[in-house]
Design an enzyme around this catalytic site. Structure first.
Site, PDB file in Angstrom:
ATOM      1  N   ILE A 152      23.646  58.218  38.644  1.00  0.00           N
ATOM      2  CA  ILE A 152      22.539  59.145  38.922  1.00  0.00           C
ATOM      3  C   ILE A 152      22.488  60.257  37.877  1.00  0.00           C
ATOM      4  O   ILE A 152      21.414  60.634  37.403  1.00  0.00           O
ATOM      5  CB  ILE A 152      22.654  59.701  40.360  1.00  0.00           C
ATOM      6  CG1 ILE A 152      22.330  58.594  41.374  1.00  0.00           C
ATOM      7  CG2 ILE A 152      21.722  60.889  40.563  1.00  0.00           C
ATOM      8  CD1 ILE A 152      22.611  58.951  42.825  1.00  0.00           C
ATOM      9  N   ARG A 157      34.331  63.909  31.707  1.00  0.00           N
ATOM     10  CA  ARG A 157      35.749  64.222  31.514  1.00  0.00           C
ATOM     11  C   ARG A 157      36.265  63.705  30.176  1.00  0.00           C
ATOM     12  O   ARG A 157      37.140  64.285  29.571  1.00  0.00           O
ATOM     13  CB  ARG A 157      36.586  63.665  32.664  1.00  0.00           C
ATOM     14  CG  ARG A 157      36.564  64.605  33.867  1.00  0.00           C
ATOM     15  CD  ARG A 157      37.467  64.161  34.968  1.00  0.00           C
ATOM     16  NE  ARG A 157      37.075  62.870  35.510  1.00  0.00           N
ATOM     17  CZ  ARG A 157      37.595  62.339  36.607  1.00  0.00           C
ATOM     18  NH1 ARG A 157      38.534  62.969  37.270  1.00  0.00           N
ATOM     19  NH2 ARG A 157      37.185  61.176  37.057  1.00  0.00           N
ATOM     20  N   VAL A 180      35.163  69.330  36.039  1.00  0.00           N
ATOM     21  CA  VAL A 180      34.769  70.316  37.054  1.00  0.00           C
ATOM     22  C   VAL A 180      35.959  70.811  37.882  1.00  0.00           C
ATOM     23  O   VAL A 180      35.834  71.797  38.619  1.00  0.00           O
ATOM     24  CB  VAL A 180      33.652  69.780  37.993  1.00  0.00           C
ATOM     25  CG1 VAL A 180      32.384  69.477  37.209  1.00  0.00           C
ATOM     26  CG2 VAL A 180      34.117  68.578  38.798  1.00  0.00           C
ATOM     27  N   GLY A 211      30.875  64.013  41.125  1.00  0.00           N
ATOM     28  CA  GLY A 211      31.460  63.841  42.462  1.00  0.00           C
ATOM     29  C   GLY A 211      32.374  62.632  42.532  1.00  0.00           C
ATOM     30  O   GLY A 211      32.290  61.732  41.701  1.00  0.00           O
ATOM     31  N   TYR A 264      34.025  63.293  52.155  1.00  0.00           N
ATOM     32  CA  TYR A 264      32.821  63.266  51.312  1.00  0.00           C
ATOM     33  C   TYR A 264      31.643  63.953  52.008  1.00  0.00           C
ATOM     34  O   TYR A 264      30.969  64.803  51.421  1.00  0.00           O
ATOM     35  CB  TYR A 264      32.472  61.810  50.985  1.00  0.00           C
ATOM     36  CG  TYR A 264      31.317  61.638  50.040  1.00  0.00           C
ATOM     37  CD1 TYR A 264      31.465  61.900  48.676  1.00  0.00           C
ATOM     38  CD2 TYR A 264      30.082  61.190  50.488  1.00  0.00           C
ATOM     39  CE1 TYR A 264      30.405  61.724  47.788  1.00  0.00           C
ATOM     40  CE2 TYR A 264      29.014  61.013  49.609  1.00  0.00           C
ATOM     41  CZ  TYR A 264      29.187  61.286  48.262  1.00  0.00           C
ATOM     42  OH  TYR A 264      28.127  61.106  47.396  1.00  0.00           O
ATOM     43  N   LYS A 302      29.558  67.360  50.919  1.00  0.00           N
ATOM     44  CA  LYS A 302      28.128  67.299  50.631  1.00  0.00           C
ATOM     45  C   LYS A 302      27.309  68.183  51.579  1.00  0.00           C
ATOM     46  O   LYS A 302      26.295  68.769  51.187  1.00  0.00           O
ATOM     47  CB  LYS A 302      27.641  65.848  50.681  1.00  0.00           C
ATOM     48  CG  LYS A 302      28.223  64.964  49.578  1.00  0.00           C
ATOM     49  CD  LYS A 302      27.890  65.482  48.193  1.00  0.00           C
ATOM     50  CE  LYS A 302      28.253  64.519  47.088  1.00  0.00           C
ATOM     51  NZ  LYS A 302      27.901  65.044  45.753  1.00  0.00           N
TER      52      LYS A 302
END
Length: 240
Positions: free
Chosen positions: A19, A39, A55, A83, A146, A150
């Site tokens: 995405i 990364r 992150v 994520g 998760y 979110k």
């Protein structure tokens, strides 16, 4: 209806695949100055600057933003997309399964948005888009870590809106449903059909459809939208 687009400097975390990659492609296609973090420091679509950024590490994010600002100018739009998942049922979930997902998906967004907001405050303009998920509000067995991470992004965006809304900065959430990615492609056919039965649109979404919603929230046309959750899920999460 035509979307009004002022070229902006955009940073997308985790923009080297899935995405995030599609979001970067869309911003490039609309003529923005686009940077993606990964990364490894590689990946990302043609026309985008790829910088190394993790992150989970504040210093790494600072260095990534420094590199982008030097090359493309002050960051005006930030999309917190990076994520991870560590899916398993609650009784089997280890504490590290939980904290790793929270640290990447939620604290990672905090690190990125905090760094981006400094320049946005100075410019009195900013667009923050947090990539959540339908399971953040709908729930999903095996995804307590998760879905918690979110769901928390909604409170994050709404609190940020109340803090910075008067400075020309908006903060919104995009909540994708089942999207065609490498991950969903690996699911067995029977499981895919079972999932599709619950989606009113009777199909998976595409990463490009998520990207269009993100780019619209960053556009001049969405200047008066903040603290909103925009589902891109074919109707799956209605009412949640």
């Amino acid at each position: 209806m035509t979307t009004t687009t002022t070229p902006r400097t955009v940073v997308i975390t985790g923009g080297n695949r899935g995405i995030g990659y599609a979001i970067a492609e869309e911003f490039v296609a609309q003529g923005h100055r686009v940077a993606v973090t990964s990364r490894s420091g590689s990946g990302g679509p043609e026309g985008a600057l790829t910088v190394k950024g993790d992150v989970n590490d504040t210093e790494s994010i600072d260095a990534a933003f420094d590199a982008v600002e030097k090359e493309l100018g002050p960051v005006e739009v930030v999309v917190a997309n990076a994520g991870v998942t560590r899916d398993t049922l609650l009784l089997r979930m280890t504490e590290s399964d939980f904290t790793e997902v929270i640290d990447t998906n939620l604290t990672g967004a905090f690190r990125v948005v905090k760094r981006a907001s400094k320049g946005m405050l100075k410019a009195r303009f900013g667009r923050v888009v947090l990539i959540s998920s339908v399971v953040g509000l709908y729930g999903s067995p095996g995804q307590i870590n998760y879905s918690s991470s979110k769901a928390a992004l909604v409170g994050f965006a709404r609190s940020l809106t109340r803090e910075l809304g008067g400075r020309g900065i908006t903060a919104n959430v995009v909540a994708p449903g089942f999207i065609e990615t490498d991950m969903t492609a690996e699911l067995p056919e029977a499981q895919q059909s079972e999932y599709k039965k619950n989606i009113p649109a009777a199909r998976y979404g595409t990463a490009a459809e998520v990207a269009k919603a993100v780019a619209w929230l960053a556009s001049d046309d969405a200047a008066y939208i903040s603290g909103a959750v925009i589902p891109v899920d074919g109707g799956l999460g209605m009412g949640h």
